[in-house]
Design a protein around this motif. Structure first.
Motif, PDB file in Angstrom:
ATOM      1  N   LEU A 199      13.380 -38.340  17.730  1.00 39.91           N
ATOM      2  CA  LEU A 199      13.346 -36.904  17.433  1.00 39.91           C
ATOM      3  C   LEU A 199      12.664 -36.151  18.572  1.00 39.91           C
ATOM      4  CD1 LEU A 199      13.933 -34.709  15.274  1.00 39.91           C
ATOM      5  CD2 LEU A 199      11.610 -35.096  14.419  1.00 39.91           C
ATOM      6  N   ALA A 200      11.569 -36.696  19.083  1.00 41.11           N
ATOM      7  CA  ALA A 200      10.872 -36.050  20.200  1.00 41.11           C
ATOM      8  C   ALA A 200      11.739 -36.006  21.442  1.00 41.11           C
ATOM      9  CB  ALA A 200       9.563 -36.775  20.485  1.00 41.11           C
ATOM     10  N   ALA A 201      12.547 -37.034  21.659  1.00 40.13           N
ATOM     11  CA  ALA A 201      13.407 -37.080  22.849  1.00 40.13           C
ATOM     12  C   ALA A 201      14.455 -35.973  22.831  1.00 40.13           C
ATOM     13  CB  ALA A 201      14.083 -38.448  22.947  1.00 40.13           C
ATOM     14  N   ARG A 202      14.835 -35.534  21.650  1.00 38.41           N
ATOM     15  CA  ARG A 202      15.821 -34.445  21.590  1.00 38.41           C
ATOM     16  C   ARG A 202      15.197 -33.105  21.226  1.00 38.41           C
ATOM     17  NH1 ARG A 202      18.120 -33.029  16.647  1.00 38.41           N
ATOM     18  NH2 ARG A 202      17.599 -34.309  14.830  1.00 38.41           N
ATOM     19  N   GLY A 203      13.849 -33.048  21.286  1.00 37.93           N
ATOM     20  CA  GLY A 203      13.167 -31.806  20.969  1.00 37.93           C
ATOM     21  C   GLY A 203      11.928 -31.617  21.812  1.00 37.93           C
ATOM     22  N   THR A 204      11.057 -30.744  21.361  1.00 40.61           N
ATOM     23  CA  THR A 204       9.805 -30.433  22.055  1.00 40.61           C
ATOM     24  C   THR A 204       8.639 -30.932  21.220  1.00 40.61           C
ATOM     25  OG1 THR A 204      10.698 -28.512  23.216  1.00 40.61           O
ATOM     26  CG2 THR A 204       8.315 -28.554  22.868  1.00 40.61           C
ATOM     27  N   ARG A 205       7.706 -31.619  21.884  1.00 45.04           N
ATOM     28  CA  ARG A 205       6.503 -32.125  21.221  1.00 45.04           C
ATOM     29  C   ARG A 205       5.318 -31.271  21.643  1.00 45.04           C
ATOM     30  NH1 ARG A 205       2.675 -36.047  22.551  1.00 45.04           N
ATOM     31  NH2 ARG A 205       3.839 -36.569  24.446  1.00 45.04           N
ATOM     32  N   PHE A 206       4.549 -30.814  20.667  1.00 45.29           N
ATOM     33  CA  PHE A 206       3.386 -29.968  20.904  1.00 45.29           C
ATOM     34  C   PHE A 206       2.143 -30.857  20.938  1.00 45.29           C
ATOM     35  CE2 PHE A 206       6.677 -27.354  19.172  1.00 45.29           C
ATOM     36  CZ  PHE A 206       6.565 -26.141  19.848  1.00 45.29           C
ATOM     37  N   THR A 207       1.420 -30.830  22.047  1.00 48.75           N
ATOM     38  CA  THR A 207       0.312 -31.767  22.246  1.00 48.75           C
ATOM     39  C   THR A 207      -1.052 -31.178  21.908  1.00 48.75           C
ATOM     40  OG1 THR A 207       0.155 -31.125  24.570  1.00 48.75           O
ATOM     41  CG2 THR A 207       1.582 -33.006  24.028  1.00 48.75           C
ATOM     42  N   ALA A 208      -1.101 -29.921  21.495  1.00 53.28           N
ATOM     43  CA  ALA A 208      -2.365 -29.295  21.092  1.00 53.28           C
ATOM     44  C   ALA A 208      -2.154 -28.587  19.763  1.00 53.28           C
ATOM     45  CB  ALA A 208      -2.860 -28.317  22.151  1.00 53.28           C
ATOM     46  N   ALA A 209      -1.665 -29.351  18.783  1.00 55.21           N
ATOM     47  CA  ALA A 209      -1.380 -28.808  17.457  1.00 55.21           C
ATOM     48  C   ALA A 209      -2.522 -29.164  16.513  1.00 55.21           C
ATOM     49  CB  ALA A 209      -0.066 -29.367  16.922  1.00 55.21           C
ATOM     50  N   TYR A 210      -2.899 -28.217  15.666  1.00 54.51           N
ATOM     51  CA  TYR A 210      -4.063 -28.391  14.803  1.00 54.51           C
ATOM     52  C   TYR A 210      -3.757 -28.031  13.357  1.00 54.51           C
ATOM     53  CZ  TYR A 210      -6.857 -29.185  18.911  1.00 54.51           C
ATOM     54  OH  TYR A 210      -7.348 -29.732  20.071  1.00 54.51           O
ATOM     55  N   THR A 211      -4.517 -28.657  12.471  1.00 56.80           N
ATOM     56  CA  THR A 211      -4.487 -28.286  11.066  1.00 56.80           C
ATOM     57  C   THR A 211      -5.409 -27.093  10.833  1.00 56.80           C
ATOM     58  OG1 THR A 211      -4.915 -29.060   8.805  1.00 56.80           O
ATOM     59  CG2 THR A 211      -6.336 -29.946  10.530  1.00 56.80           C
ATOM     60  N   PRO A 212      -5.118 -26.235   9.864  1.00 58.07           N
ATOM     61  CA  PRO A 212      -6.053 -25.151   9.526  1.00 58.07           C
ATOM     62  C   PRO A 212      -7.345 -25.673   8.919  1.00 58.07           C
ATOM     63  CG  PRO A 212      -3.876 -24.770   8.578  1.00 58.07           C
ATOM     64  CD  PRO A 212      -3.895 -26.166   9.070  1.00 58.07           C
ATOM     65  N   SER A 213      -7.292 -26.901   8.358  1.00 63.85           N
ATOM     66  CA  SER A 213      -8.473 -27.544   7.789  1.00 63.85           C
ATOM     67  C   SER A 213      -8.176 -29.034   7.652  1.00 63.85           C
ATOM     68  CB  SER A 213      -8.809 -26.958   6.412  1.00 63.85           C
ATOM     69  OG  SER A 213     -10.009 -27.521   5.896  1.00 63.85           O
ATOM     70  N   PRO A 214      -9.081 -29.907   8.094  1.00 62.99           N
ATOM     71  CA  PRO A 214      -8.779 -31.338   8.066  1.00 62.99           C
ATOM     72  C   PRO A 214      -8.997 -31.982   6.696  1.00 62.99           C
ATOM     73  CG  PRO A 214     -10.877 -30.991   9.144  1.00 62.99           C
ATOM     74  CD  PRO A 214     -10.315 -29.630   8.841  1.00 62.99           C
ATOM     75  N   ILE A 215      -8.361 -31.432   5.686  1.00 62.66           N
ATOM     76  CA  ILE A 215      -8.313 -32.032   4.355  1.00 62.66           C
ATOM     77  C   ILE A 215      -7.124 -31.410   3.622  1.00 62.66           C
ATOM     78  CG2 ILE A 215      -9.834 -30.389   3.183  1.00 62.66           C
ATOM     79  CD1 ILE A 215     -11.138 -32.884   1.795  1.00 62.66           C
ATOM     80  N   CYS A 216      -6.556 -32.137   2.640  1.00 64.25           N
ATOM     81  CA  CYS A 216      -5.220 -31.836   2.144  1.00 64.25           C
ATOM     82  C   CYS A 216      -5.032 -30.436   1.565  1.00 64.25           C
ATOM     83  CB  CYS A 216      -4.825 -32.864   1.085  1.00 64.25           C
ATOM     84  SG  CYS A 216      -4.600 -34.535   1.725  1.00 64.25           S
ATOM     85  N   VAL A 217      -5.776 -30.105   0.504  1.00 70.13           N
ATOM     86  CA  VAL A 217      -5.470 -28.909  -0.268  1.00 70.13           C
ATOM     87  C   VAL A 217      -5.593 -27.628   0.562  1.00 70.13           C
ATOM     88  CG1 VAL A 217      -6.182 -27.517  -2.255  1.00 70.13           C
ATOM     89  CG2 VAL A 217      -5.930 -29.994  -2.481  1.00 70.13           C
ATOM     90  N   PRO A 218      -6.709 -27.394   1.265  1.00 72.49           N
ATOM     91  CA  PRO A 218      -6.773 -26.165   2.066  1.00 72.49           C
ATOM     92  C   PRO A 218      -5.767 -26.140   3.214  1.00 72.49           C
ATOM     93  CG  PRO A 218      -8.773 -27.484   2.320  1.00 72.49           C
ATOM     94  CD  PRO A 218      -7.989 -28.110   1.228  1.00 72.49           C
ATOM     95  N   ALA A 219      -5.496 -27.288   3.818  1.00 72.49           N
ATOM     96  CA  ALA A 219      -4.510 -27.319   4.898  1.00 72.49           C
ATOM     97  C   ALA A 219      -3.153 -26.859   4.397  1.00 72.49           C
ATOM     98  CB  ALA A 219      -4.414 -28.723   5.486  1.00 72.49           C
ATOM     99  N   ARG A 220      -2.779 -27.319   3.216  1.00 67.34           N
ATOM    100  CA  ARG A 220      -1.463 -26.991   2.686  1.00 67.34           C
ATOM    101  C   ARG A 220      -1.388 -25.551   2.199  1.00 67.34           C
ATOM    102  NH1 ARG A 220       1.626 -31.709   1.257  1.00 67.34           N
ATOM    103  NH2 ARG A 220       0.702 -33.507   2.312  1.00 67.34           N
ATOM    104  N   ALA A 221      -2.513 -25.024   1.703  1.00 67.19           N
ATOM    105  CA  ALA A 221      -2.533 -23.616   1.310  1.00 67.19           C
ATOM    106  C   ALA A 221      -2.357 -22.714   2.523  1.00 67.19           C
ATOM    107  CB  ALA A 221      -3.846 -23.303   0.591  1.00 67.19           C
ATOM    108  N   ALA A 222      -3.092 -23.006   3.588  1.00 65.85           N
ATOM    109  CA  ALA A 222      -2.991 -22.188   4.798  1.00 65.85           C
ATOM    110  C   ALA A 222      -1.626 -22.339   5.454  1.00 65.85           C
ATOM    111  CB  ALA A 222      -4.104 -22.571   5.776  1.00 65.85           C
ATOM    112  N   MET A 223      -1.074 -23.541   5.429  1.00 65.50           N
ATOM    113  CA  MET A 223       0.259 -23.751   5.981  1.00 65.50           C
ATOM    114  C   MET A 223       1.292 -22.941   5.212  1.00 65.50           C
ATOM    115  SD  MET A 223       2.248 -27.378   6.584  1.00 65.50           S
ATOM    116  CE  MET A 223       2.091 -27.833   4.861  1.00 65.50           C
ATOM    117  N   ALA A 224       1.131 -22.844   3.898  1.00 67.59           N
ATOM    118  CA  ALA A 224       2.077 -22.082   3.077  1.00 67.59           C
ATOM    119  C   ALA A 224       1.993 -20.586   3.352  1.00 67.59           C
ATOM    120  CB  ALA A 224       1.815 -22.363   1.595  1.00 67.59           C
ATOM    121  N   THR A 225       0.790 -20.064   3.445  1.00 68.38           N
ATOM    122  CA  THR A 225       0.614 -18.611   3.573  1.00 68.38           C
ATOM    123  C   THR A 225       0.652 -18.128   5.014  1.00 68.38           C
ATOM    124  OG1 THR A 225      -1.794 -18.745   3.725  1.00 68.38           O
ATOM    125  CG2 THR A 225      -0.834 -18.616   1.510  1.00 68.38           C
ATOM    126  N   GLY A 226       0.429 -19.040   5.972  1.00 67.02           N
ATOM    127  CA  GLY A 226       0.342 -18.631   7.362  1.00 67.02           C
ATOM    128  C   GLY A 226      -0.960 -17.942   7.701  1.00 67.02           C
TER     129      GLY A 226
END
Length: 490
Positions: free
Chosen positions: A38-65
C-alpha cells in the motif's frame, strides 16, 4: 493542487500499531507485506501523531477533527464520544453520502446516541457506556492497575477474543465490498474499518507468532532498569500501570515481543484481505485508501508497554494514503495528526462542508501545503498525575507538563530520543519559542489551567458514578471486550 475528483474512501484503522513496526518504515525484521505494498502505491507520512496516546480520547478527536482541550471533554477512557459534537461522519452523512463503520469505535454507544454513521456493524463501544472509570483516579491515591499483570501472562501463540473479532471484522468488510460490486451510487461512500490488533492481549496466531523467535526479536532499547528514564511523568505511569511487573526474565520479554510483532503481521494479513476484496470487486480504481492507527505502543522500550507516554513509539502513528491524486512511493515529513482525517475525508468524497479549524487535508499536505505546520497531542488519562502536551515543530518535539520539567528532543539528530535537550542552557531560546508555539496551539491557554479543567470534569464524572470507593469496587478491565463477550473484571 487542482480539486480532487470525488471518489469512495476506505479508511482502515489499527489499534496500538507502533509506526516503527512497519517493513516500509525500515524495521529490520517485522513482516507487513500488505501495508508495504500500500505504501509503495501511495504516500507515507513519517511525522504523524495521535491527538492522545490512549484509545477513547484519540478516537473522539479523530472523529470530530478537534483537539481535546478545544472540545473540553472526551479527555480520557471514562469520557467517551457520544455524538454531541459533530463528527466528519455526521458531515458526510448529512451531505448524502453513505458512511459505514465496521469494528471497534470505542464511543459511548448508549441507546439513542448518534455517532454520525449511516450504519455501525460489529461495533465495539466502551463497557456499560462508561468505560474505564479507574482512569478518573489520577492523584497519589491511584492504585496500581490489576489488569496490567495479565500482559506478560497472555503473551504467546494462540487465539484470543481480539484475533477472532478481527477476522470477523475483515470478513464483514469483504462482504460489504462484495455487495457494492457493480453498484453505481449517486455519491461516493466512506467505509471505516476499525481493527483491534495489535492491541494486547499479546496472543498471536501461531503462524504469526513463530515468525519472531528470540534470536530475531532481541531485546527492547533501554530496557535494563539502569537505562530507563527517570522523568517523574514516566515514573508515575510505570507505577500505576505496571505492565512490566509480570516480566520475570528475558524469555518473558521476548515472548511478549513475539506476541506483539506476531499481532502486527496478523493485522497486516487482515488488511490484505480487505484490500484484496477491494481489488477483486473492481472498486479499487474508484476508491482511495487511508491506513493509520489510533496510537502506538511502547513495545518494551524503556521498560514500558502499552501507550500513554509521549515517546515516538506511543504518540506517533503509521499513516499511509493511496489512490488517485496521491504520489506513489512518496514520503512526507510534514507533521500531521489524526484530527486531519476530517478534512481529508471531506475532500476525498467531494463534501463541501468546511472542516473543523486546524484539520487539514492530507492530500494537500502530501503535495507540499502547510510544510511548516505544527501538531499537538495531549494526555490526561490513566497513569498520569498531571497533563502532558506534545508539540511537533519541524525536527523538534517539545513535551510540556503541567508542573513537571519539560522534555525536548531533536528527532532529526536523535530519532530514538536518547538525549533530552531540555536541561541544556544553550536551548533556552528554543524552549521559549516552542512554549509560545504550544500556547498558540492551546488557544492561548496555560497548560496548568487546562490540566485543572480536565481534572474538574473528571472529578464530576467520578462523583456521578458513586465516588472513589464505588469505582474501585467496580474493578479493573485489562482491555475492552468485543461485542458479545462478557467483561473479565479483576
Amino acid at each position: 493542487m487542482p480539486a480532487l475528483p470525488p471518489q469512495n474512501l476506505l479508511v482502515i484503522l489499527a489499534d496500538e500499531h507502533s509506526p516503527k513496526a512497519l517493513g516500509c518504515a525500515g524495521h529490520p525484521f517485522v513482516q507487513t507485506p500488505n501495508l508495504d505494498r500500500l505504501a509503495a502505491r501511495g504516500t507515507r507520512f513519517t511525522a504523524a501523531y495521535t491527538p492522545s496516546p490512549i484509545c477513547v480520547p484519540a478516537r473522539a478527536a479523530m472523529a470530530t477533527g478537534q483537539a481535546l482541550h478545544a472540545m473540553g471533554r472526551y479527555a480520557d477512557n471514562a469520557d467517551p464520544y457520544d455524538g454531541a459534537i459533530p463528527s466528519w461522519h455526521h458531515m458526510v452523512r448529512a451531505a448524502g453520502h453513505e458512511v459505514v463503520s465496521i469494528g471497534k469505535l470505542h464511543f459511548r454507544g448508549l441507546p439513542g446516541d448518534d455517532h454520525g454513521f449511516t450504519e455501525e456493524r460489529l461495533a465495539m463501544h466502551v463497557v456499560e457506556g462508561k468505560g474505564d472509570l479507574l482512569a478518573l483516579i489520577r492523584d497519589e491515591t491511584a492504585p496500581p492497575r490489576k489488569g496490567a499483570a495479565k500482559m506478560a501472562a497472555g503473551a504467546g501463540p494462540g487465539e484470543s477474543d481480539y484475533t477472532r473479532y478481527d477476522r470477523d471484522i475483515a470478513a464483514a468488510a469483504e462482504a460489504w465490498l462484495q455487495a457494492k460490486q457493480g453498484a453505481a451510487p449517486d455519491r461516493p461512500w466512506v467505509l471505516f474499518v476499525s481493527l483491534v490488533t495489535p492491541h494486547f492481549p499479546l496472543t498471536a496466531p501461531p503462524q504469526h507468532f513463530d515468525r519472531y523467535p528470540p534470536e530475531v526479536v532481541g531485546m527492547p532499547k533501554l530496557y535494563a532498569p539502569d537505562q530507563r528514564p527517570t522523568h517523574p511523568f514516566i515514573r508515575d505511569y510505570a507505577a500505576t500501570v505496571p505492565y512490566d511487573s509480570g516480566v520475570t526474565d528475558q524469555a518473558t520479554v521476548q515472548r511478549m515481543l513475539a506476541g506483539y510483532y506476531g499481532l502486527v503481521s496478523f493485522m497486516d494479513e487482515q488488511v490484505g484481505r480487505i484490500l484484496a476484496a477491494l481489488e477483486g470487486t473492481g472498486l479499487s480504481g474508484a476508491t482511495r485508501v487511508l491506513y493509520t492507527s489510533d496510537h502506538g505502543d511502547n513495545v518494551g522500550a524503556r521498560g514500558l508497554w502499552g501507550k500513554s507516554v509521549m515517546y515516538e513509539e506511543s504518540a506517533s502513528v503509521p499513516m499511509i494514503l493511496a489512490g488517485q491524486g496521491v504520489t506513489p512511493g512518496a514520503v512526507c515529513a510534514t507533521p500531521v495528526c489524526l484530527t486531519d482525517l476530517a478534512a481529508t475525508v471531506l475532500e476525498a468524497v467531494g463534501c463541501a462542508t468546511p472542516p473543523p479549524a486546524g484539520s487539514a487535508s492530507l492530500f494537500r499536505i502530501a503535495e507540499g501545503a502547510e510544510a511548516d505546520r505544527t501538531v499537538l497531542s495531549e494526555y490526561h488519562a490513566s497513569g498520569s498525575r498531571e497533563a502532558a502536551f506534545l508539540l511537533r515543530d519541524g525536527p523538534y518535539k517539545y513535551v510540556r507538563y503541567a508542573t513537571y520539567p519539560p522534555q525536548l528532543f531533536d528527532l532529526a539528530a536523535d530519532p530514538e530520543e536518547l538525549a533530552d535537550l531540555a536541561t541544556d542552557p544553550g536551548n533556552a531560546l528554543l524552549l521559549a519559542r516552542l512554549e509560545i508555539a504550544l500556547r498558540e496551539k492551546l488557544g492561548g491557554a496555560d497548560p496548568a489551567e487546562i490540566d485543572a479543567g480536565v481534572k474538574a470534569r473528571q472529578a464530576a464524572i467520578l462523583a456521578a458514578n458513586g465516588g472513589r470507593e464505588a469505582v474501585l469496587a467496580r474493578g479493573d478491565l485489562p482491555f475492552s471486550p468485543p461485542p458479545g463477550v462478557t467483561p473479565a473484571w479483576s
